[in-house]
Design an enzyme around this catalytic site. Structure first.
Site, PDB file in Angstrom:
ATOM      1  N   THR A 212     -12.233  -5.330 -18.412  1.00 62.08           N
ATOM      2  CA  THR A 212     -11.208  -5.489 -19.463  1.00 62.08           C
ATOM      3  C   THR A 212     -11.754  -5.177 -20.853  1.00 62.08           C
ATOM      4  O   THR A 212     -10.976  -4.966 -21.784  1.00 62.08           O
ATOM      5  CB  THR A 212     -10.699  -6.942 -19.498  1.00 62.08           C
ATOM      6  OG1 THR A 212     -11.797  -7.786 -19.899  1.00 62.08           O
ATOM      7  CG2 THR A 212     -10.189  -7.393 -18.130  1.00 62.08           C
TER       8      THR A 212
ATOM      9  N   ASP B  99     -27.376   0.317 -23.637  1.00 58.18           N
ATOM     10  CA  ASP B  99     -27.068  -1.125 -23.628  1.00 58.18           C
ATOM     11  C   ASP B  99     -28.215  -1.880 -24.306  1.00 58.18           C
ATOM     12  O   ASP B  99     -29.328  -1.972 -23.777  1.00 58.18           O
ATOM     13  CB  ASP B  99     -26.887  -1.605 -22.185  1.00 58.18           C
ATOM     14  CG  ASP B  99     -26.370  -3.042 -22.151  1.00 58.18           C
ATOM     15  OD1 ASP B  99     -25.270  -3.254 -21.626  1.00 58.18           O
ATOM     16  OD2 ASP B  99     -27.077  -3.938 -22.663  1.00 58.18           O
TER      17      ASP B  99
ATOM     18  N   ARG C 136     -19.322  -8.879 -22.735  1.00 56.55           N
ATOM     19  CA  ARG C 136     -18.118  -8.068 -22.695  1.00 56.55           C
ATOM     20  C   ARG C 136     -17.789  -7.793 -21.240  1.00 56.55           C
ATOM     21  O   ARG C 136     -18.585  -7.207 -20.517  1.00 56.55           O
ATOM     22  CB  ARG C 136     -18.410  -6.763 -23.448  1.00 56.55           C
ATOM     23  CG  ARG C 136     -17.204  -5.986 -23.795  1.00 56.55           C
ATOM     24  CD  ARG C 136     -17.580  -4.804 -24.657  1.00 56.55           C
ATOM     25  NE  ARG C 136     -18.278  -3.772 -23.903  1.00 56.55           N
ATOM     26  CZ  ARG C 136     -18.451  -2.537 -24.340  1.00 56.55           C
ATOM     27  NH1 ARG C 136     -18.002  -2.194 -25.531  1.00 56.55           N
ATOM     28  NH2 ARG C 136     -19.081  -1.653 -23.613  1.00 56.55           N
TER      29      ARG C 136
ATOM     30  N   ASP D  68     -29.891  -4.827 -22.287  1.00 57.25           N
ATOM     31  CA  ASP D  68     -30.722  -4.347 -21.177  1.00 57.25           C
ATOM     32  C   ASP D  68     -32.013  -3.723 -21.683  1.00 57.25           C
ATOM     33  O   ASP D  68     -33.083  -3.899 -21.091  1.00 57.25           O
ATOM     34  CB  ASP D  68     -29.953  -3.316 -20.341  1.00 57.25           C
ATOM     35  CG  ASP D  68     -28.911  -3.979 -19.442  1.00 57.25           C
ATOM     36  OD1 ASP D  68     -29.025  -5.197 -19.200  1.00 57.25           O
ATOM     37  OD2 ASP D  68     -27.989  -3.271 -18.994  1.00 57.25           O
TER      38      ASP D  68
END
Ligand SMILES: O=P(O)(O)OC[C@H]1O[C@H](OP(=O)(O)OP(=O)(O)O)[C@H](O)[C@@H]1O
Ligand SMILES: O=c1cc[nH]c(=O)[nH]1
Ligand SMILES: [Mg+2]
Length: 209
Positions: free
Chosen positions: A108, A200, A104, A203
């Site tokens: 944006t 995340d 992603r 991660d």
């Protein structure tokens, strides 16, 4: 909501708490994601078709059931979806594995494709797309569309945590796709992270932060 299955089994909820906790390290996080995929996969495969065959027990002949042989496939969305692959393969070892690489864009929030390798007969398979997180829904929507463009007609989506927004996006874009989820959280924050979520997922799985 039709086509959305929230799995509130106590074992699933317990392991979900483990991965939400910021003190859980990568090793335990990876183990819990794998176990969650297995527990959820058990439910997501509940309606697989069966057929009757005849076998012989040590006592007599009998009719009994086996999977009807429809081909299965799992498709993790890289990277974080990789964490769910082994758990699913423990359940359905004959499944083929396709990979879709998407990240992603942090500015944006649009999904960017960088890899796609699917089984050649993807159009003949019942597919389960895997990604721990469904946030804006952009990544899952694009991944499912790729697979449909290759001819797939039977697709389920399995994720650990979804936002209400993500569920809406997938339900509207792909009303034929069943969504299996362990929790639907409150909302997205200003950076489109799920709150409370788990941070995340990629991660935390791979220790990259
Ligand atoms: O619903 P969305 O708003 O599209 O967000 C969800 C996506 O974000 C995460 O991937 P990420 O982009 O962090 O890539 P990674 O798996 O390589 O970390 C996650 O694993 C999903 O694929
Ligand atoms: O909360 C989120 C949103 C997108 N991707 C993640 O890994 N976590
Ligand atoms: Mg990530």
């Amino acid at each position: 909501m039709k086509n959305v299955f929230v799995m509130d089994h106590p074992l699933i909820q317990h392991k979900l708490t483990l991965i939400r906790d910021k003190h859980t390290g990568s090793k335990e996080f990876r183990e819990a994601v794998k176990e969650l995929a297995m527990l959820m996969g058990y439910e997501a495969t509940r309606n697989l078709p069966l057929e009757e065959i005849e076998i012989e027990t040590p006592l007599c002949k009998t009719k009994t059931k086996v999977l009807a042989g429809r081909k299965l496939g799992i498709v993790p969305i890289l990277r974080a979806g990789l964490g769910m692959v082994d758990g699913m393969l423990n359940l359905i070892p004959a499944a083929k594995v396709g990979h879709i690489g998407l990240y992603r864009d942090p500015e944006t929030l649009e999904p960017v494709e960088y890899y796609c390798k699917l089984p050649a007969d993807v159009h003949e398979r019942d597919l389960i797309v895997l990604d721990p997180m469904l946030a804006t829904g952009g990544s899952a929507k694009a991944a499912i569309q790729f697979i449909k463009d290759k001819g797939a007609t039977s697709i389920k989506f399995m994720c650990l945590i979804a936002s209400p927004e993500g569920i809406k996006v997938i339900s509207e874009a792909h009303p034929d796709v069943e969504i299996y989820v362990a929790a639907i959280d409150e909302r997205l924050n200003d950076h489109a992270y799920i709150v409370p979520g788990l941070g995340d997922a990629g991660d935390r799985l791979f220790g990259t932060k």
